[in-house]
Design an enzyme around this catalytic site. Structure first.
Site, PDB file in Angstrom:
ATOM      1  N   ARG A  72       1.537   1.466  -5.997  1.00 28.45           N
ATOM      2  CA  ARG A  72       1.669   0.547  -4.859  1.00 28.45           C
ATOM      3  C   ARG A  72       0.338  -0.090  -4.468  1.00 28.45           C
ATOM      4  O   ARG A  72       0.300  -0.991  -3.619  1.00 28.45           O
ATOM      5  CB  ARG A  72       2.236   1.287  -3.636  1.00 28.45           C
ATOM      6  N   HIS A 107      10.150 -36.396 -31.334  1.00 30.38           N
ATOM      7  CA  HIS A 107       8.941 -36.860 -32.016  1.00 30.38           C
ATOM      8  C   HIS A 107       8.461 -35.867 -33.068  1.00 30.38           C
ATOM      9  O   HIS A 107       7.298 -35.897 -33.466  1.00 30.38           O
ATOM     10  CB  HIS A 107       7.841 -37.152 -30.984  1.00 30.38           C
ATOM     11  N   ASN A 132       0.777  -0.160   6.096  1.00 32.97           N
ATOM     12  CA  ASN A 132       1.153  -0.978   4.942  1.00 32.97           C
ATOM     13  C   ASN A 132       1.837  -2.213   5.491  1.00 32.97           C
ATOM     14  O   ASN A 132       2.837  -2.099   6.192  1.00 32.97           O
ATOM     15  CB  ASN A 132       2.124  -0.176   4.053  1.00 32.97           C
ATOM     16  N   GLY A 133       1.288  -3.398   5.195  1.00 36.36           N
ATOM     17  CA  GLY A 133       1.897  -4.632   5.686  1.00 36.36           C
ATOM     18  C   GLY A 133       0.828  -5.578   6.190  1.00 36.36           C
ATOM     19  O   GLY A 133      -0.355  -5.423   5.886  1.00 36.36           O
ATOM     20  N   TRP A 150      -3.877  -1.632  -1.233  1.00 31.67           N
ATOM     21  CA  TRP A 150      -3.884  -2.891  -2.004  1.00 31.67           C
ATOM     22  C   TRP A 150      -4.269  -3.945  -0.979  1.00 31.67           C
ATOM     23  O   TRP A 150      -3.487  -4.322  -0.123  1.00 31.67           O
ATOM     24  CB  TRP A 150      -2.489  -3.160  -2.585  1.00 31.67           C
ATOM     25  N   LYS A 171      -2.935  -6.330 -19.697  1.00 33.60           N
ATOM     26  CA  LYS A 171      -2.630  -6.939 -18.391  1.00 33.60           C
ATOM     27  C   LYS A 171      -3.776  -7.847 -17.945  1.00 33.60           C
ATOM     28  O   LYS A 171      -3.559  -8.889 -17.346  1.00 33.60           O
ATOM     29  CB  LYS A 171      -2.384  -5.827 -17.359  1.00 33.60           C
ATOM     30  N   GLU A 180       6.628 -12.693 -25.339  1.00 32.32           N
ATOM     31  CA  GLU A 180       5.787 -11.519 -25.120  1.00 32.32           C
ATOM     32  C   GLU A 180       6.559 -10.214 -24.990  1.00 32.32           C
ATOM     33  O   GLU A 180       6.050  -9.181 -25.390  1.00 32.32           O
ATOM     34  CB  GLU A 180       4.766 -11.715 -23.996  1.00 32.32           C
ATOM     35  N   CYS A 212       0.876  -1.175   0.000  1.00 28.64           N
ATOM     36  CA  CYS A 212       0.000   0.000   0.000  1.00 28.64           C
ATOM     37  C   CYS A 212       0.909   1.219   0.000  1.00 28.64           C
ATOM     38  O   CYS A 212       2.117   1.102   0.175  1.00 28.64           O
ATOM     39  CB  CYS A 212      -0.844   0.058   1.271  1.00 28.64           C
ATOM     40  N   GLU A 237       7.385 -21.197 -19.245  1.00 28.30           N
ATOM     41  CA  GLU A 237       7.303 -19.802 -18.821  1.00 28.30           C
ATOM     42  C   GLU A 237       8.458 -18.984 -19.414  1.00 28.30           C
ATOM     43  O   GLU A 237       8.272 -17.841 -19.824  1.00 28.30           O
ATOM     44  CB  GLU A 237       7.291 -19.734 -17.287  1.00 28.30           C
ATOM     45  N   LYS A 284       7.819 -15.666 -21.711  1.00 30.72           N
ATOM     46  CA  LYS A 284       8.395 -14.342 -21.398  1.00 30.72           C
ATOM     47  C   LYS A 284       9.134 -13.792 -22.619  1.00 30.72           C
ATOM     48  O   LYS A 284       9.012 -12.628 -22.948  1.00 30.72           O
ATOM     49  CB  LYS A 284       9.382 -14.426 -20.210  1.00 30.72           C
TER      50      LYS A 284
HETATM   51  C1  AGP Z   1       1.720 -13.202 -18.503  1.00 32.21           C
HETATM   52  O1  AGP Z   1       2.971 -12.660 -18.672  1.00 32.21           O
HETATM   53  C2  AGP Z   1       0.729 -12.834 -19.498  1.00 32.21           C
HETATM   54  N1  AGP Z   1       0.689 -11.473 -19.763  1.00 32.21           N
HETATM   55  C3  AGP Z   1      -0.570 -13.612 -19.545  1.00 32.21           C
HETATM   56  O2  AGP Z   1      -0.235 -14.851 -20.083  1.00 32.21           O
HETATM   57  C4  AGP Z   1      -1.354 -13.841 -18.240  1.00 32.21           C
HETATM   58  O3  AGP Z   1      -0.654 -14.713 -17.411  1.00 32.21           O
HETATM   59  C5  AGP Z   1      -2.744 -14.421 -18.576  1.00 32.21           C
HETATM   60  O4  AGP Z   1      -3.453 -13.499 -19.352  1.00 32.21           O
HETATM   61  C6  AGP Z   1      -3.534 -14.800 -17.345  1.00 32.21           C
HETATM   62  O5  AGP Z   1      -3.750 -13.691 -16.532  1.00 32.21           O
HETATM   63  P1  AGP Z   1      -4.335 -13.847 -15.072  1.00 32.21           P
HETATM   64  O6  AGP Z   1      -3.312 -14.532 -14.251  1.00 32.21           O
HETATM   65  O7  AGP Z   1      -4.622 -12.457 -14.626  1.00 32.21           O
HETATM   66  O8  AGP Z   1      -5.585 -14.674 -15.198  1.00 32.21           O
END
Ligand code: AGP
Length: 610
Positions: free
Chosen positions: A27, A505, A101-102, A75, A605, A489, A2, A482, A486
Site C-alpha cells: 500500500r 498506406h 491514510n487519505g 505513500w 517496473k 507486454e 498508505c 495502449e 498491454k
Molecule cells: C507500461 O505498462 C510499461 N511497463 C512501460 O511502458 C512504462 O510505461 C514505461 O517504462 C514508462 O514508465 P514511467 O511511467 O515510470 O516513466
C-alpha cells in the site's frame, strides 16, 4: 494510499506492528513508523525508507514491552517522503499520536487556524492537523475528539489515534479510505486491510464511512459521527494471506484495474472547486508564466507516452497552443527548438525513468518551464520540475501500468483545462462542462468494470491469435496504442497500435483472415471515418472487435464480429473509460494463456537505464 496497523492487548505491540506493516507494504513504502505506550508517555520511531529500515532504527532504541501501539507505512501525498513527514505524527505536547491514510482537503485552512492559536507544526503533512486538533480537546473522551475531527475535516481519511492519557485504547475513524478491525481473544487490531492482522485472527468487522471505532483489549465500539452506537457485524475471513494481500483478486494487476474508480477520485480530490471549476493549487504560482508560453512539448516513455498523445489532442484543442510530443529517448537527438517560452511536460509514473529525466534535463538547460506528472512524491522527475501534479494512484505493483495510466490521463486533462482557464482560450462555461465530464469518470469507469464479464468470451476466442491490430483515430488513437502495448507486454501477442487511416498506406498488406483487428470507435467526431477503415479490414478477411460508445451499436453491427461498449463521455475525456476494456482484454488473454501478468518476462517496473 498508505497502510495503518494498530494493536491493543496483552502482547508486545511493536512485535506485532512490524510484521503487520510488512504485510501492508504493497500500500506504500516510502517511509514507515510506529508509536507505542512507553511508561507514562508514547514513544515514536519513524524512518524514511522501507519497513526493513524502520526495523534497523528500532534496533537502535530501547523498546520496552508495550501493549498498545499504532504503525504506518506511507505513500506520500503531502510533503516529501522523509523521516519528518513519516507517520505517526504528534501534537505540540507529544500526548496525541496520529496515523492517517487519505487526503484532508481543507488541511491548509485548518493548519493556519491552528497556527494562529499557537500550535507549532513539525511536518509538511496534512495529517498533522489532526493531532493538534485533538490536543485542543484534551477534556473530551478520545472517541468524541476523533468524531469532532471527522466533522471538521473534508476529504478522505482513515485514522488511527492514541493518547498517552488513555493507555489500552485505540481510536480509528473512516471516511473514504479503508479501515477494518481484527477481533481477537482479549486483544484487538486495527488495519487498513486484512493482511495487517490475519496471522492473529480471522474475525473482523468492516468500518463504514463516517464511523469512529474505539478498541480496547476486550471491546470494540463503533459509533456514527453523532456518537450513536452502531451495531457491529462480525465476519469470518476465509482468504489465505496471499489472497488477502491482493484483496481477493487473482493478481495485483487485476486488483489495480479494479482500483481505478477510487484512484481517479483521488486524483480529482481537491482539484475542482465548489463552483465546478478546475483549480490546481500546485500550478497556481506559475500562472503568469503559463500565460506567456507559446509552445508545449510533452515527453514520456511507454504507456506514459500514450498519455502524452492524449495530452497533445487535449491541450491543442482547448488552448490552441502548438504541442509536440516525443518519446523521451528520442527527444534530445533531434535538437528540439526550446526556449523560456516553452512549457515542457514530463510524464512518468515512477518519476525515475532515465530517458524521461534526460529529456527534461535537456529542456531545463534551455530554460524552459518544466511541469511533471508523476505518481511518486519527490521522485527524481518531481524534483527536477518547476511544478508537479501527482496522480495519487497509490503504489502499482503489477509491471503493466493500468491505474497509473488512467490517472495520468485525468491529471493531463486537468492541466489542459487549467491552461485553458488561465489563458482564457475557451469560455468558463465550456471548461465547466468538460469538468462535469471529468467528474463522472470514476462512476463511468466503475460501470465499465461491472461489465467485464462480456470480455471473457472474446478473450477465450482470440487467445491464440498471433497478430492483432488496434486501430483508432483522434482520441481513440492513444487508446489503441495502449491496448496494443498491454497485449504485447502481458500476453506476448504481436500487436500493433495504428492510426486507423494510416493502414491503407502499407500495413493493410498484412491483413488476412488470421488477423484480429480491434477498432476503437468511441470518439464521435471521427466515428464514421474509423468505421470505413474497419470495413477495409473486414473486406480483407480480418476478424473485427469494435469498442464503441453505448447507443452506437447499430452503426457498428455491419462491420463488427463482436461489440464492446463504454458509456458516452465528452470528446477526449472518454479516453479514460475507453482504455479499460482493452486492459481487461489483455488481462483475460494473458490469463487464458496461463501467463504471469504481474511479472511479465524481460520487463522492469522502473527503467533506469538509457
Ligand atoms: C507500461 O505498462 C510499461 N511497463 C512501460 O511502458 C512504462 O510505461 C514505461 O517504462 C514508462 O514508465 P514511467 O511511467 O515510470 O516513466
Amino acid at each position: 494510499m498508505c497502510g495503518i496497523v494498530g494493536y491493543v492487548g496483552p502482547r508486545s505491540a511493536v512485535d506485532l506492528l512490524i510484521p503487520g506493516l510488512a504485510r501492508l507494504e504493497y500500500r506504500g513504502y516510502d517511509s514507515a513508523g510506529v508509536a507505542f505506550q512507553d511508561g507514562d508517555g508514547i514513544a515514536v520511531v519513524k524512518q524514511a525508507g522501507r519497513i526493513a529500515d524502520l526495523e534497523r532504527s528500532l534496533g537502535k532504541v530501547e523498546v520496552r514491552a508495550s501493549n498498545t501501539g499504532i504503525g504506518h507505512t506511507r505513500w506520500a501525498t503531502h510533503g516529501v517522503p522523509n523521516t519528518i513527514n513519516a507517520h505517526p505524527h504528534r501534537d505540540c505536547t507529544g500526548t496525541v499520536i496520529v496515523v492517517h491514510n487519505g487526503i484532508i482537503e481543507n488541511w491548509l485552512a485548518l493548519k493556519s487556524e491552528l497556527e494562529g492559536r499557537g500550535h507549532e507544526f513539525a511536518s509538511d503533512t496534512d495529517t498533522e492537523v489532526v493531532a493538534h486538533l485533538i490536543e485542543e480537546m484534551a477534556d473530551l473522551p478520545l472517541a468524541e475528539a476523533v468524531r469532532e475531527v471527522m466533522r471538521q475535516a473534508e476529504g478522505a481519511l482513515a485514522l488511527g489515534v492514541m493518547r498517552s492519557t488513555d493507555p489500552l485504547l485505540l481510536v480509528g475513524g473512516r471516511r473514504g479510505s479503508p479501515l477494518v478491525v481484527g477481533i481477537g481473544d482479549g486483544e484487538n487490531f486495527l488495519g487498513s486491510d486484512i493482511p495487517a492482522f490475519l496471522e492473529h485472527t480471522r474475525k473482523m468487522a468492516v468500518i463504514e464511512d463516517d464511523r469512529v471505532v474505539a478498541i480496547t483489549p476486550d471491546s470494540v465500539e463503533i459509533t456514527d459521527l453523532a456518537g450513536n452506537v452502531v451495531e457491529t457485524t462480525e465476519r469470518f475471513i476465509e482468504w489465505d494471506l496471499e489472497a488477502a494481500e491482493k484483496g481477493g483478486y487473482a493478481t495485483f494487476m487485476e486488483k489495480e484495474i479494479y482500483e481505478q474508480p477510487k484512484a481517479i477520485s483521488d486524483t480529482l480530490r481537491g482539484r475542482i472547486n465548489q463552483s465546478g471549476m478546475v483549480s490546481l493549487e500546485e500550478l497556481g504560482h506559475l500562472d503568469e508564466r503559463l500565460r506567456e508560453i507559446d509552445k508545449v512539448f510533452v515527453v514520456a516513455c511507454g504507456t506514459s507516452f500514450h498519455a502524452a498523445m492524449m495530452a497533445k489532442y487535449a491541450i491543442e484543442r482547448w488552448t490552441r497552443l502548438p504541442v509536440e510530443i516525443d518519446i523521451a529517448s528520442e527527444f534530445r537527438y533531434r535538437d528540439p527548438v526550446l526556449d523560456r517560452r516553452s512549457l515542457v511536460i514530463g510524464i512518468s509514473q515512477s518519476g525515475e525513468t532515465l530517458d524521461t529525466l534526460a529529456a527534461v534535463r535537456y529542456a531545463r538547460a534551455q530554460r524552459s518551464l518544466l511541469l511533471a506528472v508523476s505518481n511518486v512524491v519527490d521522485s527524481a522527475l518531481a524534483r527536477e520540475a518547476d511544478a508537479v501534479l501527482y496522480t495519487r494512484a497509490g503504489p502499482e505493483i503489477g509491471v503493466a501500468a493500468t491505474k497509473t495510466f488512467t490517472t495520468q490521463l485525468v491529471a493531463l486533462q486537468l492541466i489542459g483545462l487549467h491552461l485553458a482557464r488561465v489563458r482564457g482560450s475557451i469560455d468558463e462555461g465550456s471548461i465547466m462542462n468538460l469538468i462535469k465530464g471529468v467528474r463522472q469518470l470514476p462512476e463511468l469507469v466503475q460501470q465499465t468494470l461491472d461489465r467485464a464479464g462480456e470480455i471473457d468470451a472474446i478473450a477465450a476466442k482470440f487467445a491464440d491469435t498471433r497478430d492483432v491490430f488496434f486501430l483508432g483515430r483522434s482520441g481513440d488513437f492513444p487508446v489503441a496504442m495502449e491496448g496494443a502495448l498491454k497485449l504485447k507486454e502481458i500476453a506476448y501477442t504481436r500487436a500493433e497500435g495504428y492510426a486507423a487511416g494510416e493502414m491503407k498506406h502499407g500495413p493493410i498488406a498484412l491483413i488476412d483472415e488470421n488477423v484480429l483487428v480491434v477498432g476503437v470507435a468511441t470518439d464521435s467526431r471521427v466515428r464514421a471515418k474509423t468505421l470505413s477503415n474497419l470495413q477495409e479490414m473486414k473486406a480483407r478477411g480480418a476478424m473485427i472487435v469494435v469498442l464503441a460508445e453505448e447507443g452506437t451499436e447499430a452503426e457498428m453491427a455491419g462491420v463488427a464480429d463482436h461489440i464492446l461498449t463504454v458509456p458516452a463521455s465528452p470528446d477526449l475525456i472518454g479516453t479514460v473509460t475507453a482504455v479499460v476494456p482493452l486492459q481487461l482484454l489483455a488481462y483475460q488473454i494473458a490469463t487464458v494463456k496461463g501467463l504471469d501478468v504481474d511479472k511479465p518476462r524481460n520487463l522492469a517496473k522502473t527503467v533506469t537505464v538509457e
